[in-house]
Design a protein around this motif. Structure first.
Motif, PDB file in Angstrom:
ATOM      1  N   SER A 398       0.758  -1.146  -0.050  1.00 39.34           N
ATOM      2  CA  SER A 398       0.097   0.026  -0.098  1.00 39.34           C
ATOM      3  C   SER A 398       0.906   1.268   0.031  1.00 39.34           C
ATOM      4  O   SER A 398       2.173   0.841   0.254  1.00 39.34           O
ATOM      5  CB  SER A 398      -0.979   0.033   1.258  1.00 39.34           C
ATOM      6  N   LYS A 399       0.191   2.501  -0.267  1.00 40.57           N
ATOM      7  CA  LYS A 399       1.246   3.574  -0.214  1.00 40.57           C
ATOM      8  C   LYS A 399       1.679   3.832   1.183  1.00 40.57           C
ATOM      9  O   LYS A 399       2.796   4.355   1.281  1.00 40.57           O
ATOM     10  CB  LYS A 399       0.086   4.749  -0.549  1.00 40.57           C
ATOM     11  N   GLU A 400       0.803   3.696   2.225  1.00 42.66           N
ATOM     12  CA  GLU A 400       1.456   3.924   3.576  1.00 42.66           C
ATOM     13  C   GLU A 400       2.925   2.782   3.589  1.00 42.66           C
ATOM     14  O   GLU A 400       3.906   3.272   4.277  1.00 42.66           O
ATOM     15  CB  GLU A 400       0.778   3.446   4.581  1.00 42.66           C
ATOM     16  N   ASP A 403       5.741   4.123   1.711  1.00 42.79           N
ATOM     17  CA  ASP A 403       6.336   5.301   2.091  1.00 42.79           C
ATOM     18  C   ASP A 403       7.291   4.925   3.471  1.00 42.79           C
ATOM     19  O   ASP A 403       8.422   5.418   3.643  1.00 42.79           O
ATOM     20  CB  ASP A 403       5.103   6.118   2.819  1.00 42.79           C
ATOM     21  N   GLN A 441       1.680   2.232  -9.974  1.00 40.79           N
ATOM     22  CA  GLN A 441       1.677   3.279  -9.129  1.00 40.79           C
ATOM     23  C   GLN A 441       2.839   3.276  -7.994  1.00 40.79           C
ATOM     24  O   GLN A 441       3.329   4.103  -7.820  1.00 40.79           O
ATOM     25  CB  GLN A 441       0.423   3.455  -8.410  1.00 40.79           C
ATOM     26  N   PHE A 442       2.920   2.181  -7.486  1.00 38.74           N
ATOM     27  CA  PHE A 442       4.082   1.939  -6.151  1.00 38.74           C
ATOM     28  C   PHE A 442       5.182   2.018  -7.141  1.00 38.74           C
ATOM     29  O   PHE A 442       6.245   2.569  -6.550  1.00 38.74           O
ATOM     30  CB  PHE A 442       3.944   0.518  -5.872  1.00 38.74           C
ATOM     31  N   MET A 445       6.345   5.286  -7.308  1.00 40.52           N
ATOM     32  CA  MET A 445       6.817   6.052  -5.991  1.00 40.52           C
ATOM     33  C   MET A 445       8.225   5.527  -5.724  1.00 40.52           C
ATOM     34  O   MET A 445       8.811   6.499  -5.192  1.00 40.52           O
ATOM     35  CB  MET A 445       5.837   5.393  -4.845  1.00 40.52           C
TER      36      MET A 445
END
Length: 982
Positions: A398-400, A403, A441-442, A445
């Motif tokens: 996930s984005k979290e 990160d 998308q990941f 990032m």
């Protein structure tokens, strides 16, 4: 010179002493090792003898055996009494024998407690012998607490196995004695720390002198210079270490002892630093000592002591104890730069966090992931293989998560000072992470992060982008992914088997569609809805779904519905709602029939969700949900496949939330005629409405009775056999009623409203009581509203009725275990089936729940005369005759005949005379006095007289006083009975 042929009595002295010791021990590497000679000598010396009558005698105390024991002591002296060497090679029984011989030869009186001896007043060698024995004792206790790896046994040999078993039993006995004397041994060693003088340990020479005749010793062995000198510092160092070990071991049950252990270990550390480890005669494992010191620092640290928080170990231990788990993440993140924490310690902390998370602490899932990421980056920087736990936790990124991973990577490497090797490892990790990602998308990032740009050269980044484009040619890394259900881009496939595996595991509708697009792009011959036999769709739906022409849409609709139904079954309502919503969106555009099917299933899901959530705590359902339930029952759309369970759940839902007015008055008549559950619900609702009304209004109760009787009836068929006789065949599941009995039972078990459950339960109880051969009726509330007879008794399957009553009352008690009427029914069932102890349990429980555990009076409609008489019979058949007599007082008219008969019984299984204090009827007490006088039982007669003599039982007292006395005794007796049977 010695004679060539020594005398027979001194053969061992010459041969063993000179040949084995003087020559054997002088070899550079003797074979066998010297320590093994101790075993040989002591085994020879401890062999039992056999007398002329072939009786086994203990080993004789002759010169031969004394010389063998002396030789064993000399071998130990040759090894300088090093306990590390001796413990590694000798078993506990052998070493115990050796040290006892040392005590004996050192003139320690046998049977003397070492703790009572003043070490400072003893000769140096004697004091040293006591110290050696007590040091070995506590070292053995500590060693026995460690887990031992089992040695794989070889081929079984009886004599070897017997020897091993004997040695094991002997070791256990010695350990038991040592543990009993552990406190004394600790006191002896604590006393040794106060000695400020050097001691001496026996050498081969001093042992030779001791073995001489007493007149030849000349006092040398007791002087201060005989033997091998051990300095006071060396003694203190070794004793402190051994005491620290035993205190640390005791700390597992007494945390305060860890402070003592810490003091001893740090004292040992100081002495080693002062004298140097090479100067010590007795070696100490400095790595083990460092581990002990570190553990003591952690275990004795306190949250308000800043000096003790200096090490990461103590900080982490404190965080685990106080629940400050986020601080652990910070410590691990800081340590990724210094890499001071060992890998094993990091993994052990992660394992402990995982265990706490599995015990139900959901908040720890995020902490586990973060600690795992810190450990993984640490492994990457040190060139180790990435742990499988990281791969499992990163299956659904996930984005979290991305990160945090990038934050750890940035904080774990200082690009200005880091070596090229560290940079290369980190770059390879990030590159492989991108290649393993499916969501672009990941990938974007990671690839756009500052650390990634600094670590990878321009050529490497271009090569990575090319590889990503080859894997998914239709994707531009700079574009953001779209979220519409139909416009999700399908990534290129890797392997059909892997994709099918992902398809089986996934409950994300968007991901399921993406996988199916990839699979259909690879092959058009497969039907992917068949790959799992766990995907089950009701036949009424399956025929419609499999009629869809487009194979991709067919697979997608079937799998979404199957997974949604499975999530419903396992009560995963969140995922079920997502799957059904996606399926509804999909079918809305091309199939009105399937759209209505999905709306029906989503209604059922909403019912389940409310009943498991707010409904379980008594919160009424929202009005729109009730309206949708009514709308479903009144729906008249032709050709819509319907599942019977939805109608069943809808009717149960309305009954549970007391929508009796709608079921009774507003349900369309055609629906009642066509749907058996609606008809049953209408009759139940109407009957419940009439219960508070006049008794004459029983028409609906009679209608409900007839419907249930038909369901419980058996259809009889006559069949002519081969012998010409006509036999009767009974079919248990009758087709005469509106549904099968099993379906009726399943429906009732969806009901939770007490009044509805009581109504249907009383109906079945009445039906059970109607049979002609019934001996013991079962009582139930509202039982009088049902008819008293059945025209055709033979048609009813009373065996099935009895089973249904048992199942229904068991289910009802799961809904409310404190309903006293249901408890009485359960008790009556046990009474009817001769289970008297269980019956008493439930009779007492029924009284307890409605009287605050008998602190108030039990209502008379609960403890009726029938219930009391059944309790009396239970006690009588359990041979508790005094209890029978006491219960006879509970009846409206005291049953003296039964009470007197019970008291005449002498074989009673209850507490008999200790129950006399619960009797308030003077007539029964007078009879007891007469009975005991007649039997000559003076003590029991006095107890009965004492009970009569209480002033509150005086017949001249006002009625209120007498009733209060009776009530107080009832309360105490019933509470005593409850403690006995609960």
């Amino acid at each position: 010179t010695r004679p060539c042929t020594p005398p027979q009595t001194s053969w061992f002295e010459f041969v063993l002493e000179e040949a084995l010791l003087e020559q054997h021990l002088q070899k550079p590497s003797p074979d066998p090792p010297p320590v093994q000679l101790i075993v040989q000598f002591l085994e020879q010396a401890s062999k039992p003898s056999v007398n002329e009558q072939n009786q086994v005698q203990p080993p004789p105390d002759n010169k031969r055996n004394r010389i063998l024991k002396l030789l064993a002591l000399k071998v130990a002296a040759h090894l300088k009494w090093d306990l590390d060497v001796l413990e590694k090679s000798l078993s506990v029984p052998v070493l115990n024998m050796l040290l006892n011989e040392l005590l004996c030869i050192s003139k320690v009186p046998p049977g003397t407690k070492h703790v009572d001896v003043d070490l400072s007043s003893l000769p140096p060698t004697t004091a040293m012998a006591i110290l050696l024995y007590n040091r070995w004792a506590i070292r053995t206790i500590v060693q026995s607490s460690f887990p031992v790896k089992q040695v794989k046994p070889g081929p079984p040999q009886l004599n070897v196995m017997n020897h091993i078993q004997q040695e094991k039993e002997l070791t256990e006995n010695i350990l038991k004695v040592l543990k009993e004397q552990a406190a004394d041994s600790i006191l002896v060693l604590e006393g040794a720390l106060k000695l400020n003088k050097d001691l001496y340990v026996h050498t081969i020479r001093t042992l030779d002198l001791l073995a001489m005749e007493p007149g030849m010793v000349n006092g040398e062995t007791e002087s201060s210079t005989a033997g091998l000198k051990i300095s006071a510092e060396e003694i203190q160092c070794q004793v402190c270490y051994d005491l620290g070990a035993i205190y640390f071991q005791q700390g597992s049950t007494n945390a305060a002892v860890h402070e003592k252990a810490k003091e001893k270990f740090f004292k040992t550390k100081e002495l080693i630093a002062k004298n140097g480890s090479s100067s010590l005669h007795f070696t100490i494992d400095e790595e083990r000592l460092a581990g002990y010191c570190q553990a003591c620092e952690v275990l004795t640290s306190s949250s308000d002591d800043a000096s003790q928080q200096a090490t990461p170990y103590s900080q982490i231990h404190s965080c685990l104890k106080s629940g400050k788990y986020q601080d652990i993440v910070k410590i691990f993140l800081e340590d990724n730069l210094t890499l001071s924490l060992p890998e094993q310690f990091r993994q052990s902390v992660l394992r402990e966090l995982f265990q706490k998370a599995q015990q139900g602490n959901d908040a720890l899932d995020e902490v586990c992931f973060k600690v795992c990421v810190c450990n993984t980056i640490c492994d990457v920087l040190q060139g180790r293989i990435i742990d499988i736990q990281f791969c499992q936790l990163f299956l659904k990124p996930s984005k979290e998560k991305i990160d945090f991973l990038l934050e750890v990577c940035s904080g774990s490497i200082n690009l200005e000072n880091a070596s090229e090797e560290l940079k290369r490892r980190m770059a390879a990790f990030l590159k492989n992470l991108c290649l393993g990602m499916e969501d672009l998308q990941f990938v974007f990032m990671i690839s756009s992060h500052e650390l990634f740009i600094k670590l990878l050269k321009d050529d490497e980044r271009k090569l990575l982008i090319d590889q990503m484009r080859k894997r998914s040619p239709r994707i531009n890394l700079c574009t953001k992914p779209v979220t519409s259900f139909y416009d999700i881009p399908a990534s290129a496939s890797v392997n059909i088997g892997q994709l099918e595996h992902q398809l089986i595991l996934s409950v994300d509708p968007w991901r399921i569609r993406q996988i199916l697009i990839e699979l259909h792009g690879m092959t058009s011959e497969r039907q992917f809805w068949t790959i799992s036999n766990k995907w089950e769709v009701p036949n009424v739906y399956g025929n419609v779904i499999l009629g869809i022409k487009d194979s991709l849409t067919r697979d997608l609709v079937y799998i979404l519905m199957a997974k949604g139904l499975h999530c419903c079954a396992i009560k995963d309502f969140v995922h079920a709602k997502q799957l059904f919503a996606a399926c509804l969106e999909l079918v809305t555009e091309f199939s009105p029939k399937l759209r209505q099917v999905m709306l029906n299933e989503m209604l059922l899901l909403d019912i389940y969700t409310h009943e498991a959530g707010p409904g379980a705590s008594g919160e009424r359902p929202p009005s729109d949900l009730i309206s949708r339930v009514r709308g479903y029952l009144e729906m008249r759309v032709p050709d819509i496949p319907l599942r019977q369970v939805i109608a069943e759940e809808c009717v149960a839902f309305l009954l549970n939330w007391c929508e009796n007015e709608y079921l009774t008055m507003q349900v369309p008549l055609p629906l009642v005629q066509t749907n058996p559950y609606v008809k049953l619900g209408q009759l139940l609702a109407a009957t419940c409405k009439e219960l508070p009304g006049p008794k004459e209004s029983r028409r609906t109760a009679k209608d409900l009775w007839e419907v249930v009787v038909q369901i419980c009836s058996v259809s009889n068929q006559h069949k002519r056999g081969n012998d010409g006789r006509v036999s009767l065949i009974k079919h248990r599941e009758s087709t005469l009623g509106i549904m099968y009995r099993s379906e009726l039972l399943s429906f009732i078990k969806k009901l939770r409203e007490p009044l509805v459950l009581t109504t249907i339960l009383s109906l079945f109880v009445k039906l059970h009581n109607v049979r002609e051969d019934i001996v013991n009726d079962i009582a139930a509330e509202h039982i009088s509203i049902w008819p008293s007879s059945i025209p055709n008794l033979q048609s009813v399957d009373f065996e099935a009725v009895a089973i249904t009553v048992k199942e229904l009352v068991s289910y009802a008690l799961t809904i409310n275990a404190n309903n006293h009427f249901w408890l009485i029914i359960q008790a009556d069932i046990y009474f009817a089936t001769n289970q008297y102890s269980a019956a008493l349990h439930y009779y007492l429980q029924a009284g307890a729940v409605c009287s605050d555990f008998f602190n108030k009076m039990v209502p008379p409609d609960v403890y009726t005369d029938q219930v009391i008489k059944r309790m009396i019979k239970c006690c009588s058949l359990l041979n508790c005759h005094t209890q029978v007599a006491i219960l006879c007082q509970f009846l409206r008219e005291v049953d003296y005949k039964t009470a007197f008969k019970a008291l005449q019984e002498q074989n009673s299984h209850d507490a008999m005379d200790s129950y006399y204090e619960y009797i308030w009827d003077v007539t029964i007490l007078e009879y007891l006095t007469y009975l005991h006088h007649k039997r000559g039982e003076t003590d029991k007669r006095q107890i009965a007289i004492k009970a009569i003599g209480q002033t509150e039982l005086n017949a001249s007292n006002p009625e209120e006083v007498l009733q209060l006395a009776a009530q107080r005794r009832k309360k105490k007796f019933l509470q005593a009975m409850a403690k006995l049977y609960f």
